[in-house]
Design an enzyme around this catalytic site. Structure first.
Site, PDB file in Angstrom:
ATOM      1  N   ARG A   1       2.267 -10.473  10.594  1.00 20.13           N
ATOM      2  CA  ARG A   1       3.570  -9.818  10.801  1.00 20.13           C
ATOM      3  C   ARG A   1       4.695 -10.753  10.373  1.00 20.13           C
ATOM      4  O   ARG A   1       5.825 -10.318  10.140  1.00 20.13           O
ATOM      5  CB  ARG A   1       3.800  -9.451  12.286  1.00 20.13           C
TER       6      ARG A   1
ATOM      7  N   ASP B   1      -3.637   7.102   4.769  1.00 23.89           N
ATOM      8  CA  ASP B   1      -3.201   5.738   5.045  1.00 23.89           C
ATOM      9  C   ASP B   1      -3.894   5.226   6.310  1.00 23.89           C
ATOM     10  O   ASP B   1      -4.289   6.006   7.172  1.00 23.89           O
ATOM     11  CB  ASP B   1      -1.678   5.728   5.229  1.00 23.89           C
ATOM     12  N   GLU B   2      -4.016   3.904   6.435  1.00 23.06           N
ATOM     13  CA  GLU B   2      -4.607   3.260   7.627  1.00 23.06           C
ATOM     14  C   GLU B   2      -5.975   3.855   7.970  1.00 23.06           C
ATOM     15  O   GLU B   2      -6.272   4.161   9.128  1.00 23.06           O
ATOM     16  CB  GLU B   2      -3.650   3.410   8.833  1.00 23.06           C
TER      17      GLU B   2
ATOM     18  N   GLN C   1      -7.825  -5.194   9.607  1.00 16.28           N
ATOM     19  CA  GLN C   1      -6.774  -4.764  10.527  1.00 16.28           C
ATOM     20  C   GLN C   1      -7.231  -3.603  11.411  1.00 16.28           C
ATOM     21  O   GLN C   1      -6.405  -2.855  11.946  1.00 16.28           O
ATOM     22  CB  GLN C   1      -5.512  -4.373   9.749  1.00 16.28           C
TER      23      GLN C   1
ATOM     24  N   LYS D   1       0.821  -1.216   0.000  1.00 10.81           N
ATOM     25  CA  LYS D   1       0.000   0.000   0.000  1.00 10.81           C
ATOM     26  C   LYS D   1       0.855   1.267   0.000  1.00 10.81           C
ATOM     27  O   LYS D   1       0.493   2.256  -0.648  1.00 10.81           O
ATOM     28  CB  LYS D   1      -0.954   0.011   1.198  1.00 10.81           C
ATOM     29  N   THR D   2       1.982   1.257   0.720  1.00  2.00           N
ATOM     30  CA  THR D   2       2.841   2.444   0.729  1.00  2.00           C
ATOM     31  C   THR D   2       3.410   2.699  -0.662  1.00  2.00           C
ATOM     32  O   THR D   2       3.528   3.842  -1.112  1.00  2.00           O
ATOM     33  CB  THR D   2       3.991   2.281   1.747  1.00  2.00           C
TER      34      THR D   2
END
Length: 744
Positions: free
Chosen positions: A607, A219-220, A250, A32-33
């Site tokens: 993770r 973002d997020e 998430q 995504k980044t």
């Protein structure tokens, strides 16, 4: 070759769609980044958008810094004009310019958690509340929740109605806010609330920023609360070029006010929105990803998506059950020690994740015993240490003398012979005259009964005034070094000569380095390095920002803290019912809490890049009592074919400790893994079989005490006497017929 050709089709689709609302559902590890930064580059290079008109916003300084670096590398010239910022940092920049319109001084200070706690103690005292019934943290949580929802003290008072307890909470909120305004201070929640307030009350300011930020990237987005949602909605109202990236799977910060409905309802708020799903994972192996998918699939309130990867299958997910928490920690430390000794991995490759901070102690002990370097995320924040707090309060006083907390902290640091009685008299005079504590100090000759303390107060005021004069021409570092020298703070620690004093001196040196780093960063961005700016930056530093990827240590942290990070090898400890998931409540609350706990488990699993080990214990010491737990339902939701139950390695002992007796984790594991997969391991029964619908080791629910585990059942003649360890009420004995326990 164009930089956009390296994107996969959904990523490219998200980058090239530039006009109108866009929802990017980005699964864990889906790049995504990369999409956000390439989208910024595309807007500038291909669409001719002025960098000045772009706002990219996220939650942590670490994420903002990573995005800034990538944008700089992609865009080059003009990248410095793009606002790449956290929510709170963006709000600080806006409020520094305009908060005077709301009646504040532009040199406001930002209160951290410790400051808020001190202020709330003062509120409890002023309102004469019972500190045993009304604790600071409970009141702070109430105020934070109200602010997240954009509720004022008046709103809370109306909602409280005639409920006396709720009215006291609303009164505490009102008094807390009054003291903040008096001190020209904002807490973290205020940064968002006041920005929204500013936009709503001053349309000319809102219009300026709507024109400034014609393209907004967030973002997020699943972590946004009501205040953040309202702020973004106001900014995007004119041009509607808002691109949000997030993953409802998430969303794990409900306790901080995050509202999952912001992302689930994005298309309701923007009916014309385009939706792009990023489902290819670049981080984890196929087996780890399959385990994550199988767990999260049990949630119903979610956007439909399934992660997949071209990565190798990798090892199976390992599951290990132990007799107790000590053996669990011993095993994990041994596995890390063995892998490092064999050269298979470095310490930095490992992370130990757990549900609660309290679980860290055993891991710290065992890692120390094994001589394994580690870093605990979630310990004492650097900026909360006494010496750092003292020096920052000097800087705060110079910048904003209206901050009573800061002035009172340093009035007698170092000791000047100004006692508590003198401070109380100054405080009383300030309250009577409706002035700040520092203003009262400046007219100390008018305050009766100060005696020999009065000249000492004058010396303090003269010192602060001289620092204020220097601040006009000094850099932040020069001012800080001047304070350290003139107060003799470092000299006192040198005289002390202890190891603790030496460590505190090192912390002071680190603060000086931070001041220099801040000045260098501001110079690179062609922005002034102000004292207010420095204080705002250190106030907004999160604990996770201190993680240094280049250092070779094992990371210990809660799963909440690990979000956004990735590690080659992950241990998820404490996978037990009652711990993870923890207490779930009842009815609708139970369903919502279970869904969030499952999302948290999904975050933990994703993770891991190469290896994942899930561990649990049959019994664990919690709050001073031994509690028996069954294997977490989340473990049972992973298909058997994805899990290594450990039969072949059960008797293998890690190298670092050979002092096991017959009742070790490995012996216990051997028994457990001879049973069928996921068969419940029951505690040893110390009583007769009772005809009451449950047995020792079963989880039961009581109408008053909630959920607990049956520890013992005794034949009491007319009825069975049952001992239950409840999660909230502790250990209770009761008769079965009267208790009416229901097996869960």
């Amino acid at each position: 070759m164009s930089i956009y050709e390296n994107l996969n089709p959904p990523q490219k689709e998200a980058v090239l769609y530039t006009e109108g609302p866009l929802l990017i559902l980005a699964g864990a590890g889906s790049g995504k980044t990369r999409v956000l930064t390439h989208r910024i580059a595309y807007l500038i290079e291909e669409k001719g958008v002025n960098p000045w008109n772009i706002l990219a916003i996220t939650f942590t300084n670490k994420a903002a810094q990573e995005m800034r670096e990538r944008v700089d590398n992609l865009v080059g010239m003009g990248a410095e004009s793009i606002w790449v910022s956290t929510f709170h940092s963006a709000c600080v920049r806006i409020l520094r310019r305009h908060i005077d319109l709301l009646g504040y001084d532009n040199h406001f200070v930002i209160y951290d958690t410790d400051d808020q706690k001190s202020l709330m103690k003062e509120v409890i005292s002023l309102l004469r509340l019972d500190p045993k019934e009304y604790r600071e943290r409970g009141l702070m949580a109430y105020v934070s929740h109200a602010k997240d929802s954009l509720k004022t003290p008046d709103d809370c008072a109306k909602e409280a109605g005639r409920d006396e307890n709720e009215q006291k909470y609303a009164s505490a909120y009102r008094e807390y806010q009054r003291l903040l305004v008096k001190n020209n201070a904002l807490d973290f929640d205020d940064l968002l609330v006041k920005t929204v307030d500013l936009f709503q009350k001053h349309p000319e300011v809102l219009e300026y920023y709507q024109e400034r930020f014609r393209y907004i990237l967030v973002d997020e987005y699943q972590d946004t609360n009501t205040a953040q949602f309202e702020m973004l909605s106001l900014l995007a109202e004119r041009y509607r070029n808002i691109c949000v990236v997030g993953d409802d799977d998430q969303s794990i910060y409900k306790f901080r006010g995050a509202n999952i409905h912001n992302i689930l309802g994005f298309e309701d708020n923007y009916p014309e929105a385009k939706v792009v799903r990023l489902e290819q994972n670049y981080r984890s192996t196929k087996n780890i990803l399959a385990a994550a998918n199988s767990v999260i699939a049990n949630n119903t309130m979610r956007k439909d998506k399934t992660l997949w990867t071209d990565n190798p299958e990798g090892k199976l997910v390992a599951f290990r059950q132990f007799h107790n928490g000590y053996e669990e920690a011993e095993y994990i430390a041994g596995e890390i020690s063995q892998a490092v000794a064999k050269g298979e991995a470095s310490c930095r490759d490992f992370a130990i994740l757990y549900r609660t901070n309290a679980q860290s102690r055993l891991f710290e002990e065992k890692l120390l015993t094994a001589n394994i370097p580690y870093k605990l995320v979630g310990g004492l924040n650097f900026y909360a240490r006494k010496e750092i707090k003292d020096l920052l309060c000097y800087l705060k006083t110079v910048d904003n003398a209206r901050d009573d907390l800061a002035v009172r902290r340093i009035l007698n640091v170092p000791r000047r012979g100004i006692g508590n009685t003198t401070q109380e008299r100054v405080l009383a005079y300030a309250a009577e005259m409706n002035i700040s504590f520092y203003e009262a100090l400046r007219v100390s000759e008018e305050i009766p009964y100060l005696g020999r303390s009065q000249p000492k107060i004058d010396d303090f005021v003269t010192f602060i005034q001289s620092l204020k004069t220097k601040a006009e021409s000094y850099t932040v570092r020069e001012l800080l070094e001047d304070i350290i020298e003139l107060t003799g703070y470092r000299d006192e620690l040198i005289k002390e000569g202890t190891e603790e004093a030496k460590s505190r001196i090192e912390n002071i040196d680190e603060l000086i380095s931070k001041a220099q780093s801040y000045q260098d960063a501001m110079e690179e961005e062609n922005r002034p390095a102000t004292l207010s700016g420095f204080l705002a930056e250190v106030a907004l530093v999160a604990d996770i920002d201190s993680v240094d990827d280049s250092q070779d240590y094992v990371l210990l942290m809660t799963i909440h803290s690990a979000k956004g990070l990735e590690f080659p090898r992950v241990f998820m400890a404490g996978m037990e019912e009652g711990l993870f998931p923890g207490f779930l409540g009842f009815g609708k609350e139970e369903d919502e809490n279970l869904a969030e706990e499952r999302r948290l488990c999904y975050v933990g699993i994703t993770r891991a890049m190469q290896e994942l080990t899930l561990t649990c214990a049959r019994e664990r010491m919690m709050r001073g009592e031994t509690k028996f737990h069954r294997i977490s339902r989340f473990v049972e939701e992973i298909p058997r074919e994805l899990v290594d139950m450990g039969q072949k390695t059960v008797e293998k002992k890690p190298k670092f400790d050979e002092k096991y007796n017959a009742r070790t984790a490995y012996a216990e594991m051997k028994k457990a893994f001879q049973a069928k997969p996921y068969e419940k391991s029951e505690p040893k029964k110390a009583s007769v079989k009772a005809p009451c619908g449950y047995d020792v080791g079963d989880t039961v629910r009581h109408a008053k005490f909630g959920v607990g585990i049956v520890l013992e059942i005794k034949d009491g003649g007319r009825d069975y006497e049952v001992t239950v360890d409840f999660e909230t009420a502790g250990r209770r004995k009761m008769f079965a017929g009267f208790a009416a326990l229901q097996k869960v």
